[in-house]
Design a protein around this motif. Structure first.
Motif, mmCIF file in Angstrom:
data_model
loop_
_atom_site.group_PDB
_atom_site.id
_atom_site.type_symbol
_atom_site.label_atom_id
_atom_site.label_comp_id
_atom_site.label_asym_id
_atom_site.label_seq_id
_atom_site.Cartn_x
_atom_site.Cartn_y
_atom_site.Cartn_z
ATOM 1 N N UNK A 72 -7.637 2.238 -5.482
ATOM 2 C CA UNK A 72 -8.360 2.923 -5.225
ATOM 3 C C UNK A 72 -8.476 2.271 -3.394
ATOM 4 N N UNK A 73 -8.230 2.668 -2.664
ATOM 5 C CA UNK A 73 -8.386 2.609 -1.274
ATOM 6 C C UNK A 73 -8.891 4.316 -0.421
ATOM 7 N N UNK A 74 -10.091 3.552 0.067
ATOM 8 C CA UNK A 74 -11.367 4.695 0.477
ATOM 9 C C UNK A 74 -11.784 3.797 1.949
ATOM 10 N N UNK A 75 -11.874 5.467 3.171
ATOM 11 C CA UNK A 75 -12.185 4.873 3.648
ATOM 12 C C UNK A 75 -13.876 4.580 3.507
ATOM 13 N N UNK A 76 -14.221 3.401 4.535
ATOM 14 C CA UNK A 76 -15.672 2.930 4.360
ATOM 15 C C UNK A 76 -16.816 3.601 5.065
ATOM 16 N N UNK A 116 0.820 -0.988 0.304
ATOM 17 C CA UNK A 116 0.337 -0.177 -0.052
ATOM 18 C C UNK A 116 0.723 0.896 0.045
ATOM 19 N N UNK A 117 0.612 2.241 -0.888
ATOM 20 C CA UNK A 117 1.848 3.554 -1.192
ATOM 21 C C UNK A 117 0.479 4.586 -1.283
ATOM 22 N N UNK A 118 1.223 5.677 -0.761
ATOM 23 C CA UNK A 118 0.590 7.204 -0.926
ATOM 24 C C UNK A 118 1.759 7.482 -2.110
ATOM 25 N N UNK A 119 1.100 9.169 -2.485
ATOM 26 C CA UNK A 119 1.350 9.999 -3.233
ATOM 27 C C UNK A 119 1.086 9.166 -4.953
ATOM 28 N N UNK A 120 0.038 8.494 -5.172
ATOM 29 C CA UNK A 120 0.074 7.441 -6.085
ATOM 30 C C UNK A 120 -1.323 8.199 -6.794
ATOM 31 N N UNK A 121 -1.563 8.674 -7.944
ATOM 32 C CA UNK A 121 -2.897 8.797 -8.273
ATOM 33 C C UNK A 121 -3.651 8.044 -8.582
ATOM 34 N N UNK A 122 -4.513 8.006 -8.838
ATOM 35 C CA UNK A 122 -6.021 7.428 -9.029
ATOM 36 C C UNK A 122 -7.176 8.621 -10.529
#
Lengths: 234, 96
Positions: free
Chosen positions: A100-104, A25-31
């Motif tokens: 993409x990962x989203x907060x539920x 899992x990464x941050x700073x990657x555009x979807x």
């Protein structure tokens, strides 16, 4: 039995210099999402009143770009590691497929349906993720939205921006969910573990052959004509 | 030689039997039983470890699950979320 591992066994430690793996899992990657510009420019109040695709023409490239929205949510690596492993195919393959990962709590799912999303018994386009900062804190629960996949350049995936790594059990659960999403069939976990073990043996064998440590596999001699099965006793 | 288990004969295709013979000859002194034991140790044991790991994580290795509840229709909030403008900061994300 549940679709997902226990919260306490969802993630495993990972050093910064370790190669990138499926499920990292990464941050700073555009979807990216390509909305139709006719709708994104004039989005009506009620989503149920959207015009059908048959009434909309494909826009010129400049307007396609106008319809693209870029999101900064965390992402998860979807393909099997063998597709992009750094010392192997990853040297030439620059494409990294992420979701993409989203907060539920922010995903727009009705409160009473979140139990279903957490269980895996519904929402087959989602893969549940507890927070990697505190897996026990359900207020921060997340989900991988398999409807929002994006191909990005490998340059976006810095190991220094890796947030978490799924445990081996959670990776099996992820593969199962991906299979379910694309085929409407969820293999048994043991089937996926066996495939992983067999694949590892095959890949190792290939590596050894390339390094010249074992002979390259040869086709069987055509002169052998015994085709009937026979028994070997222990 | 003492046996601790009854091993039934294994039906093998000719090329499988040849492979077993060659492997047994090369690494197990010609013994199919010893070859089987070696394969169980080198492949079977790691596989069993991973299956036990699944169990410890709360997953049942042999379970064929299916989606019991149809996915509810997207809410208006989900549709609106699809049409949301970019959240990518103008200067790029700075930290997690």
């Amino acid at each position: 039995m549940p679709w997902y591992p226990k919260r306490s066994r969802y993630y495993m430690p990972c050093d910064t210099d370790e190669e990138i793996e499926q499920g990292d899992i990464f941050w700073g990657v555009p979807t990216l999402i390509a909305r139709h510009p006719d709708l994104s420019d004039h989005f009506p109040q009620s989503p149920t009143q959207l015009p059908p695709a048959e009434t909309l023409a494909p826009p010129p490239l400049s307007r396609v770009k106008d319809g693209i929205s870029v999101h900064a949510d965390p992402v998860i690596i979807l393909p099997h590691t063998c597709d992009f492993y750094g010392p192997e195919k990853g040297r030439r393959n620059r494409v990294r497929l992420v979701a993409r990962i989203e907060r539920l709590a922010d995903a727009g799912i009705a409160e009473h349906d979140r139990v279903l999303a957490r269980s895996g018994d519904g929402f087959d386009h989602m893969f549940f993720l507890p927070s990697w900062n505190d897996p026990t804190r359900d207020a921060d629960d997340m989900m991988v939205n398999l409807r929002y996949m994006t191909s990005v350049d490998a340059a976006y995936l810095s190991r220094q921006r890796r947030l978490a790594r799924l445990s081996t059990a959670a990776i099996i659960a992820l593969r199962r969910r991906i299979a379910q999403f694309f085929t409407d069939y969820a293999p048994a976990p043991a089937e996926l573990v066996l495939a992983d073990t067999s694949g590892g043996l095959i890949r190792n064998d290939r590596d050894l052959a390339r390094l010249g440590l074992v002979a390259e596999p040869q086709p069987p001699p055509s002169a052998m004509s015994d085709t009937a099965p026979h028994s070997n006793d222990a | 030689m003492a046996r601790t288990a009854m091993v039934r004969s294994a039906s093998l295709a000719p090329k499988e039997a040849r492979l077993a013979d060659e492997l047994a000859e090369a690494i197990a002194g010609g013994s199919f039983s010893q070859l089987t034991q070696m394969l169980l140790t080198s492949v079977g044991r790691p596989l069993l470890c991973r299956i036990e790991e699944l169990r410890a994580s709360g997953l049942e290795p042999g379970e064929h699950l299916f989606i019991a509840h149809p996915t509810p229709a997207d809410t208006d909030a989900q549709v609106r979320r699809f049409y949301e403008p970019s959240s990518w900061p103008a200067r790029g994300p700075r930290s997690a």
